[in-house]
Design a protein around this motif. Sequence first.
Motif, PDB file in Angstrom:
ATOM      1  N   GLN A  11       0.383  -0.930  -0.093  1.00  0.00           N
ATOM      2  CA  GLN A  11       0.665   0.149  -0.248  1.00  0.00           C
ATOM      3  C   GLN A  11       0.874   1.378  -0.376  1.00  0.00           C
ATOM      4  O   GLN A  11       0.843   2.618  -1.166  1.00  0.00           O
ATOM      5  CB  GLN A  11      -0.639   0.192   1.711  1.00  0.00           C
ATOM      6  CG  GLN A  11      -1.793   1.012   1.414  1.00  0.00           C
ATOM      7  CD  GLN A  11      -2.674   0.822  -0.369  1.00  0.00           C
ATOM      8  OE1 GLN A  11      -3.352  -0.003  -0.693  1.00  0.00           O
ATOM      9  NE2 GLN A  11      -3.083   2.368  -1.003  1.00  0.00           N
ATOM     10  N   SER A  38       8.304   2.400  -8.666  1.00  0.00           N
ATOM     11  CA  SER A  38       8.053   1.086  -9.045  1.00  0.00           C
ATOM     12  C   SER A  38       9.361   0.218  -8.553  1.00  0.00           C
ATOM     13  O   SER A  38      10.061   1.318  -7.832  1.00  0.00           O
ATOM     14  CB  SER A  38       8.534   0.577 -11.007  1.00  0.00           C
ATOM     15  OG  SER A  38       8.892  -0.679 -10.989  1.00  0.00           O
ATOM     16  N   ARG A  43       6.254  -4.760  -9.258  1.00  0.00           N
ATOM     17  CA  ARG A  43       4.902  -3.841  -8.534  1.00  0.00           C
ATOM     18  C   ARG A  43       5.563  -2.790  -9.680  1.00  0.00           C
ATOM     19  O   ARG A  43       6.434  -1.725  -9.766  1.00  0.00           O
ATOM     20  CB  ARG A  43       5.185  -3.550  -7.263  1.00  0.00           C
ATOM     21  CG  ARG A  43       4.010  -5.099  -6.569  1.00  0.00           C
ATOM     22  CD  ARG A  43       4.334  -4.657  -5.200  1.00  0.00           C
ATOM     23  NE  ARG A  43       4.708  -4.673  -4.515  1.00  0.00           N
ATOM     24  CZ  ARG A  43       4.503  -5.520  -3.383  1.00  0.00           C
ATOM     25  NH1 ARG A  43       3.638  -6.328  -2.993  1.00  0.00           N
ATOM     26  NH2 ARG A  43       5.977  -4.998  -2.559  1.00  0.00           N
ATOM     27  N   GLU A  44       4.717  -2.230  -9.590  1.00  0.00           N
ATOM     28  CA  GLU A  44       4.540  -0.945 -10.283  1.00  0.00           C
ATOM     29  C   GLU A  44       3.262  -0.163 -10.027  1.00  0.00           C
ATOM     30  O   GLU A  44       2.474  -0.772 -10.602  1.00  0.00           O
ATOM     31  CB  GLU A  44       4.903  -0.941 -11.486  1.00  0.00           C
ATOM     32  CG  GLU A  44       5.284   0.698 -12.505  1.00  0.00           C
ATOM     33  CD  GLU A  44       5.943   0.733 -14.186  1.00  0.00           C
ATOM     34  OE1 GLU A  44       6.810   0.522 -13.806  1.00  0.00           O
ATOM     35  OE2 GLU A  44       5.288   1.821 -14.544  1.00  0.00           O
ATOM     36  N   ALA A  45       3.565   1.440  -9.921  1.00  0.00           N
ATOM     37  CA  ALA A  45       1.532   1.226  -9.482  1.00  0.00           C
ATOM     38  C   ALA A  45       1.528   3.360  -9.680  1.00  0.00           C
ATOM     39  O   ALA A  45       3.114   3.856  -9.516  1.00  0.00           O
ATOM     40  CB  ALA A  45       1.309   1.276  -8.010  1.00  0.00           C
ATOM     41  N   VAL A  47       1.106   6.178  -7.229  1.00  0.00           N
ATOM     42  CA  VAL A  47       1.030   6.876  -6.562  1.00  0.00           C
ATOM     43  C   VAL A  47       0.645   8.258  -5.783  1.00  0.00           C
ATOM     44  O   VAL A  47       0.897   9.170  -6.636  1.00  0.00           O
ATOM     45  CB  VAL A  47       2.471   6.270  -5.381  1.00  0.00           C
ATOM     46  CG1 VAL A  47       2.324   5.003  -5.445  1.00  0.00           C
ATOM     47  CG2 VAL A  47       3.687   6.874  -5.825  1.00  0.00           C
ATOM     48  N   VAL A  61      -0.710   4.206  -2.754  1.00  0.00           N
ATOM     49  CA  VAL A  61      -1.003   3.564  -4.058  1.00  0.00           C
ATOM     50  C   VAL A  61      -2.283   3.983  -4.275  1.00  0.00           C
ATOM     51  O   VAL A  61      -3.354   3.527  -3.081  1.00  0.00           O
ATOM     52  CB  VAL A  61      -1.269   1.674  -4.079  1.00  0.00           C
ATOM     53  CG1 VAL A  61      -1.721   0.792  -5.333  1.00  0.00           C
ATOM     54  CG2 VAL A  61       0.650   1.314  -3.880  1.00  0.00           C
ATOM     55  N   GLU A  63      -3.186   2.952  -7.834  1.00  0.00           N
ATOM     56  CA  GLU A  63      -3.978   1.927  -8.911  1.00  0.00           C
ATOM     57  C   GLU A  63      -3.010   1.891  -9.657  1.00  0.00           C
ATOM     58  O   GLU A  63      -1.175   2.488  -9.350  1.00  0.00           O
ATOM     59  CB  GLU A  63      -3.941   2.977  -9.450  1.00  0.00           C
ATOM     60  CG  GLU A  63      -4.353   2.038 -11.619  1.00  0.00           C
ATOM     61  CD  GLU A  63      -5.046   3.085 -12.408  1.00  0.00           C
ATOM     62  OE1 GLU A  63      -5.050   4.076 -13.058  1.00  0.00           O
ATOM     63  OE2 GLU A  63      -4.801   2.641 -13.309  1.00  0.00           O
ATOM     64  N   TRP A  64      -2.266  -0.298  -9.462  1.00  0.00           N
ATOM     65  CA  TRP A  64      -2.135  -0.622  -9.743  1.00  0.00           C
ATOM     66  C   TRP A  64      -1.319  -0.309 -11.537  1.00  0.00           C
ATOM     67  O   TRP A  64      -3.002  -0.389 -12.356  1.00  0.00           O
ATOM     68  CB  TRP A  64      -1.431  -1.863  -9.469  1.00  0.00           C
ATOM     69  CG  TRP A  64      -1.837  -2.393  -7.953  1.00  0.00           C
ATOM     70  CD1 TRP A  64      -2.313  -2.038  -6.723  1.00  0.00           C
ATOM     71  CD2 TRP A  64      -0.038  -2.284  -6.993  1.00  0.00           C
ATOM     72  NE1 TRP A  64      -2.520  -2.854  -5.693  1.00  0.00           N
ATOM     73  CE2 TRP A  64      -0.918  -2.296  -5.418  1.00  0.00           C
ATOM     74  CE3 TRP A  64       0.471  -2.428  -7.810  1.00  0.00           C
ATOM     75  CZ2 TRP A  64       0.275  -2.780  -4.811  1.00  0.00           C
ATOM     76  CZ3 TRP A  64       1.619  -2.269  -5.926  1.00  0.00           C
ATOM     77  CH2 TRP A  64       1.498  -2.648  -5.079  1.00  0.00           C
ATOM     78  N   LEU A  65      -0.316  -0.749 -11.642  1.00  0.00           N
ATOM     79  CA  LEU A  65       0.011  -0.918 -13.055  1.00  0.00           C
ATOM     80  C   LEU A  65       0.598  -1.996 -13.741  1.00  0.00           C
ATOM     81  O   LEU A  65       1.553  -2.874 -13.179  1.00  0.00           O
ATOM     82  CB  LEU A  65       0.762   0.284 -13.605  1.00  0.00           C
ATOM     83  CG  LEU A  65       0.500   2.100 -13.062  1.00  0.00           C
ATOM     84  CD1 LEU A  65       1.429   3.317 -13.094  1.00  0.00           C
ATOM     85  CD2 LEU A  65      -0.465   1.734 -13.779  1.00  0.00           C
TER      86      LEU A  65
END
Length: 247
Positions: A11, A38, A43-45, A47, A61, A63-65
């Motif tokens: 998060q 990232s 994981r990349e988002a 934020v 976070v 949205e997750w990308l």
Amino acid sequence: YFIEQDQFDGQTAIIHGDDARHITKVMRGKNGDKLIVSDGVSREAMVQITHIEASQVQAEVVEWLPMDHEPRVSVSIAQSLPKGDKMELVIQKCTEIGAVGFIPFLSERTIVQYDAKKEGKRLERWRKIAKEAAEQSHRNRIPAVYESRSWKELLASFDSYDLVCYCYEKEDGLQLRDVIKPLAAGLSADESASVLVVVGPEGGFTTGEVQAAETAGARSVGLGKRILRAETAGMVALTCILYETDE
Ligand code: SAH
């Protein structure tokens, strides 16, 4: 921004150091601003900043990308150490294009003198260039920059790639496309492959080195009828490989 895996749980992302300074001083970031972070692995988002200090930025976070900006064929560039700051150019440009790793090496006609004392500082600088170029061009991963190695050590690493090509400016030889087209044709949609591109020094490879590369399983590849500078050859080879194989 690329951050360490342990600074990015499900998060919250914590950004330190130069990146935090960049956000606060250069971008004049404030609470509520959105950034992309990232961990360079999985994981990349998008934020949103929730706490901000000069040396640390905390963000949550939104949205997750998807991490889908990497080519499916992993190309590493082994570059005989070029003069001056040419290696920086190679790392910066080939990171933008999509290389996954850089291996500087020493060959018979390498002009620069290897200086072990300078290696640490130089490596640090090259890694910083790779990171910044990766951020700039929205890569999902930061390419690795390895310590300089000898020609012998380089030959010994050929086995770990699906294909090794060494760039050789012989007009009647095989061209890169002749080697890459069959590779591309043999890959199904979800398959990947690793390719090492070996580029010689300003003065080129010696015949002894060419023979050793062949014996170690590398394919000789030409890049057209013109002679390219040592720092140009890797960019050209990489571009051609990704053109043939990137979906
Ligand atoms: N031996 C040459 C120049 C070497 S160019 C001379 O002195 O005239 C430096 C490196 O770039 C070479 O070792 C080779 O790896 C790569 N290179 C440059 N032009 C190339 C071409 N047309 N095809 C394949 N490789 C090339």
